[in-house]
Design a protein around this motif. Structure first.
Motif, PDB file in Angstrom:
ATOM      1  N   ALA A 187       0.825  -1.209   0.000  1.00  0.00           N
ATOM      2  CA  ALA A 187       0.000   0.000   0.000  1.00  0.00           C
ATOM      3  C   ALA A 187       0.863   1.264   0.000  1.00  0.00           C
ATOM      4  O   ALA A 187       0.549   2.250  -0.676  1.00  0.00           O
ATOM      5  CB  ALA A 187      -0.924   0.002   1.219  1.00  0.00           C
ATOM      6  N   ILE A 188       1.963   1.234   0.742  1.00  0.00           N
ATOM      7  CA  ILE A 188       2.827   2.416   0.816  1.00  0.00           C
ATOM      8  C   ILE A 188       3.543   2.651  -0.509  1.00  0.00           C
ATOM      9  O   ILE A 188       3.625   3.785  -1.006  1.00  0.00           O
ATOM     10  CB  ILE A 188       3.844   2.256   1.966  1.00  0.00           C
ATOM     11  N   ALA A 189       4.060   1.565  -1.092  1.00  0.00           N
ATOM     12  CA  ALA A 189       4.806   1.692  -2.345  1.00  0.00           C
ATOM     13  C   ALA A 189       3.892   1.857  -3.552  1.00  0.00           C
ATOM     14  O   ALA A 189       4.315   2.352  -4.599  1.00  0.00           O
ATOM     15  CB  ALA A 189       5.715   0.480  -2.539  1.00  0.00           C
ATOM     16  N   GLY A 190       2.635   1.423  -3.421  1.00  0.00           N
ATOM     17  CA  GLY A 190       1.696   1.550  -4.535  1.00  0.00           C
ATOM     18  C   GLY A 190       1.747   0.402  -5.522  1.00  0.00           C
ATOM     19  O   GLY A 190       1.039   0.420  -6.525  1.00  0.00           O
ATOM     20  N   ALA A 191       2.581  -0.591  -5.257  1.00  0.00           N
ATOM     21  CA  ALA A 191       2.688  -1.754  -6.150  1.00  0.00           C
ATOM     22  C   ALA A 191       3.360  -2.884  -5.382  1.00  0.00           C
ATOM     23  O   ALA A 191       4.039  -2.661  -4.370  1.00  0.00           O
ATOM     24  CB  ALA A 191       3.486  -1.427  -7.403  1.00  0.00           C
TER      25      ALA A 191
END
Length: 266
Positions: free
Chosen positions: A24-28
């Motif tokens: 979720a933090i990295a987006g992938a």
């Protein structure tokens, strides 16, 4: 609890939370490839850039942190449990059981730890799935890491064996395995906890060593070891490698401060 230990707990908690929600933090995900951005430099979208396959280094470093913070303590639980059984039985029973365990401990400790670990890992299949490689790596750490804690636990159990409260328990009819489980091991709790906390940074470093040699966690799963392996082929400045080293040193320092005596050594 001192302020330093509270700060160490807080840092570990923040790192664990960030690692747990790395996707979720990295987006992938850690294996997602941004094919239009291979080897991209640092940017707002990719804080640590991307690797040659277009994978976000930031997300991979966070996921590698998750593996270490989850599985190194699991391996430490396994090694401490084995050490408690072997050392507790040897110290409490004495006699032939103590001699056998003492010789086994001496044999294990006479062998270089890292070479023993490498040899054991090399004997197992190398072409396994990424999940299996994780389980094999940390299971080996737990199974082979019992000797040093067992020596400490054995000495503690031997001191307890002739204590007044144990003699009183025997006089009340408590015998054998029940005496060991109900009275000896609970009184070894401080020793067990110290050995547990001591083992975690040792296992983190051992996994990194295995990963550097290509015997640890395999791709596409990231670990601190296989992320640092990029140094073999790319000696240029790599923000992902720098971040990986910084996180590892931070985690090791935090675990150091969690120990009462501030020492890693068994």
């Amino acid at each position: 609890m001192t302020a330093v230990r509270k700060a160490a707990w807080a840092v570990l908690a923040v790192l664990f939370a960030a690692a747990l929600f790395s996707d979720a933090i990295a987006g992938a995900g850690y294996a997602h490839q941004f094919r239009d951005f291979p080897a991209a430099p640092m940017s707002w979208r990719f804080p640590l850039g991307t690797d040659l396959l277009g994978r976000d280094r930031f997300g991979r470093v966070l996921y590698a942190t998750r593996l270490s913070l989850l599985l190194a303590p699991a391996a430490a639980v396994l090694s401490t449990a084995l050490a408690a059984i072997a050392g507790g039985v040897a110290g409490y029973c004495g006699g032939w059981a103590d001699r056998i365990v003492a010789r086994a401990i001496d044999l294990m400790l006479s062998l270089p730890w890292i070479f023993l670990l490498i040899a054991a890992r090399a004997l197992l299949p190398l072409n396994v799935s990424p999940t299996a490689s994780v389980l094999i790596t940390f299971a080996l750490l737990g199974v082979l890491g019992w000797a040093a804690p067992a020596r400490v636990i054995r000495a503690g159990a031997r001191d307890i064996r002739n204590s007044d409260f144990l003699l009183q328990s025997r006089a009340c009819g408590c015998r054998g395995f029940r005496l060991l489980v109900r009275h000896v091991l609970p009184n070894l709790k401080p020793v067990l906890l110290a050995q547990f906390w001591t083992s975690i940074p040792l296992f983190i470093l051992s996994e990194a060593n295995l990963g550097l040699l290509g015997l640890g966690v395999v791709e596409p799963l990231p670990s601190w070891g296989n992320l640092l392996r990029e140094l073999e082929t790319d000696l240029a400045f790599n923000p992902g490698t720098v971040a990986c080293l910084a996180l590892m040193m931070t985690v090791l320092a935090c675990f150091k401060f969690l120990l009462p005596d501030g020492d890693f050594h068994s």
